[in-house]
Scaffold this active site. Sequence first.
Site, PDB file in Angstrom:
ATOM      1  N   THR A  78      57.601   2.567 -11.539  1.00 54.12           N
ATOM      2  CA  THR A  78      56.555   3.449 -12.059  1.00 54.12           C
ATOM      3  C   THR A  78      55.180   3.291 -11.407  1.00 54.12           C
ATOM      4  O   THR A  78      54.634   4.250 -10.868  1.00 54.12           O
ATOM      5  CB  THR A  78      56.437   3.235 -13.584  1.00 54.12           C
ATOM      6  OG1 THR A  78      57.703   3.591 -14.152  1.00 54.12           O
ATOM      7  CG2 THR A  78      55.343   4.092 -14.188  1.00 54.12           C
TER       8      THR A  78
HETATM    9  P1  AMP Z   1      58.950   1.179 -15.829  1.00 47.06           P
HETATM   10  O1  AMP Z   1      59.024  -0.264 -16.200  1.00 47.06           O
HETATM   11  O2  AMP Z   1      58.838   1.350 -14.341  1.00 47.06           O
HETATM   12  O3  AMP Z   1      60.031   1.965 -16.425  1.00 47.06           O
HETATM   13  O4  AMP Z   1      57.566   1.694 -16.442  1.00 47.06           O
HETATM   14  C1  AMP Z   1      57.472   2.713 -17.388  1.00 47.06           C
HETATM   15  C2  AMP Z   1      56.503   2.336 -18.460  1.00 47.06           C
HETATM   16  O5  AMP Z   1      55.176   2.316 -17.934  1.00 47.06           O
HETATM   17  C3  AMP Z   1      56.455   3.349 -19.568  1.00 47.06           C
HETATM   18  O6  AMP Z   1      57.246   2.943 -20.645  1.00 47.06           O
HETATM   19  C4  AMP Z   1      54.994   3.439 -19.954  1.00 47.06           C
HETATM   20  O7  AMP Z   1      54.780   3.091 -21.309  1.00 47.06           O
HETATM   21  C5  AMP Z   1      54.290   2.473 -19.015  1.00 47.06           C
HETATM   22  N1  AMP Z   1      53.028   3.043 -18.538  1.00 47.06           N
HETATM   23  C6  AMP Z   1      52.844   4.231 -17.954  1.00 47.06           C
HETATM   24  N2  AMP Z   1      51.554   4.467 -17.661  1.00 47.06           N
HETATM   25  C7  AMP Z   1      50.883   3.379 -18.086  1.00 47.06           C
HETATM   26  C8  AMP Z   1      49.508   3.014 -18.077  1.00 47.06           C
HETATM   27  N3  AMP Z   1      48.580   3.833 -17.560  1.00 47.06           N
HETATM   28  N4  AMP Z   1      49.189   1.809 -18.565  1.00 47.06           N
HETATM   29  C9  AMP Z   1      50.124   0.975 -19.073  1.00 47.06           C
HETATM   30  N5  AMP Z   1      51.443   1.279 -19.123  1.00 47.06           N
HETATM   31  C10 AMP Z   1      51.826   2.461 -18.636  1.00 47.06           C
HETATM   32 ZN    ZN Z   2      58.604   5.406 -14.114  1.00 49.10          ZN
HETATM   33 ZN    ZN Z   3      61.308   3.164 -16.234  1.00 46.73          ZN
END
Ligand code: AMP
Ligand code: ZN
Ligand code: ZN
Length: 415
Positions: A78
């Site tokens: 992400t």
């Molecule tokens: P991943 O671990 O790659 O799946 O990351 C996705 C998670 O990133 C989601 O569940 C969001 O809650 C979190 N996320 C997205 N944008 C933000 C942000 N600006 N600050 C903190 N967490 C975030």
């Molecule tokens: Zn993502």
């Molecule tokens: Zn994810």
Amino acid sequence: MKSSFVVAALIALVLSACASVGSKPPLAEAAKPRALILISIDGFRADYLDRGVTPVLSSLAASGVRAAAMRPSFPSVTFPNHYTIVTGLRPDHHGIVNNTIEDAAMPGKVFKLSDHDVMTDPRWWNEGEPIWVGAEKAGVRTATLFWPGSEVEIRGVRPADWAAYDKTLAYTERVDRVLAWLDRTGETRPRFVTMYFESVDTQGHGFGPDSAEVSAALGDVDKALGRLVDGLRARGVEGSTDIVIVSDHGMAPTSQARVIDNDKIVDAQDARFAWYGRPFVGLEPLAGRTTQAEKALLGRHDHYDCWRKGEIPARHHFGTHRRIPSIFCLADVGWIFMSKSRPDTYPADGGAHGYDEGAPEMAGLFVASGPSFRKGATIPAFDNVDVYPMLARLLGVPAAANDSDPAGLSAALAP
Ligand code: AMP
Ligand code: ZN
Ligand code: ZN
């Protein structure tokens, strides 16, 4: 003579009235310059668009442009990819190389999504210049209702309007806040706006990409998009608003039958785990134990590969940044690294991303609609580094140095 003059004058009057009706846009549009909304639907895999559960997104694609897929940058997670989309730089170049990062230049600090104070330290982010920074510097006002990095003062600049990330904020409220920004007039009205929706990713992790839960989350996001489009139409600004909808990566199904045991890949006396990802792990050999650690790890194994960071295959564009651990191991798509001793957020029988960015399961979304885009076009798959120069062009601001293809996304734009 006199009556024919009156008729001619009347015809002239009617013609000029028609001309002015035809050439002048409605008042609301005339008063508002073109705006650009960039929307991220986290974890939206390219093929979700054909599930039949996102009618608003499909109609935006039909009235605008859709790409067969948008390839994420490596690693397909992400924060690295959101920062790539807004900088045009590969993660290896912008420095947000993972969701969890250490840096020898910042001893004792660990960048992670759950540690707001550390995560918003500008030093993590300053190697890239996100589009909102370039826009603000050029006098183009920006507003973000979430985007990784938008809460950080990067190179001394933050969006004019921004908000601390709050995953509990209802989607209707997100849309209404963006519409309220666009209701402004004059200098306080933003010309570039971002939005972010997380639930498709969350449900993809929890239940897998093929689940009913993902379909329901797709429906929720699509409803929010419908509220946005209706709101723009009601305000008479639909024709002066460009909308670009992207995702950061896709999602692959995982299973407890496809687990690689972290405790077995290397002896704990030889290396420590710097990165505990599911699709990939990063390791640092312990003092004096490099030979042993490399012997256990390097090369091809059942369902995963490990490389020295400098020897990761070139097509991943990954391995030069100081924040990447010395040894990097990547699982085959659908396989996950797990440790018995370490609790996980999500079940093994769910979904994961972070795999090879060329895998179809990792392919992301690109849909764009509005006055700047072609109508009813499908363009071939492209790399997500190409979004940034297109955003800069649409906003009329200079693009910073980046990793995009110079031809980029011009195929998406109206002639
Ligand atoms: P991943 O671990 O790659 O799946 O990351 C996705 C998670 O990133 C989601 O569940 C969001 O809650 C979190 N996320 C997205 N944008 C933000 C942000 N600006 N600050 C903190 N967490 C975030
Ligand atoms: Zn993502
Ligand atoms: Zn994810």
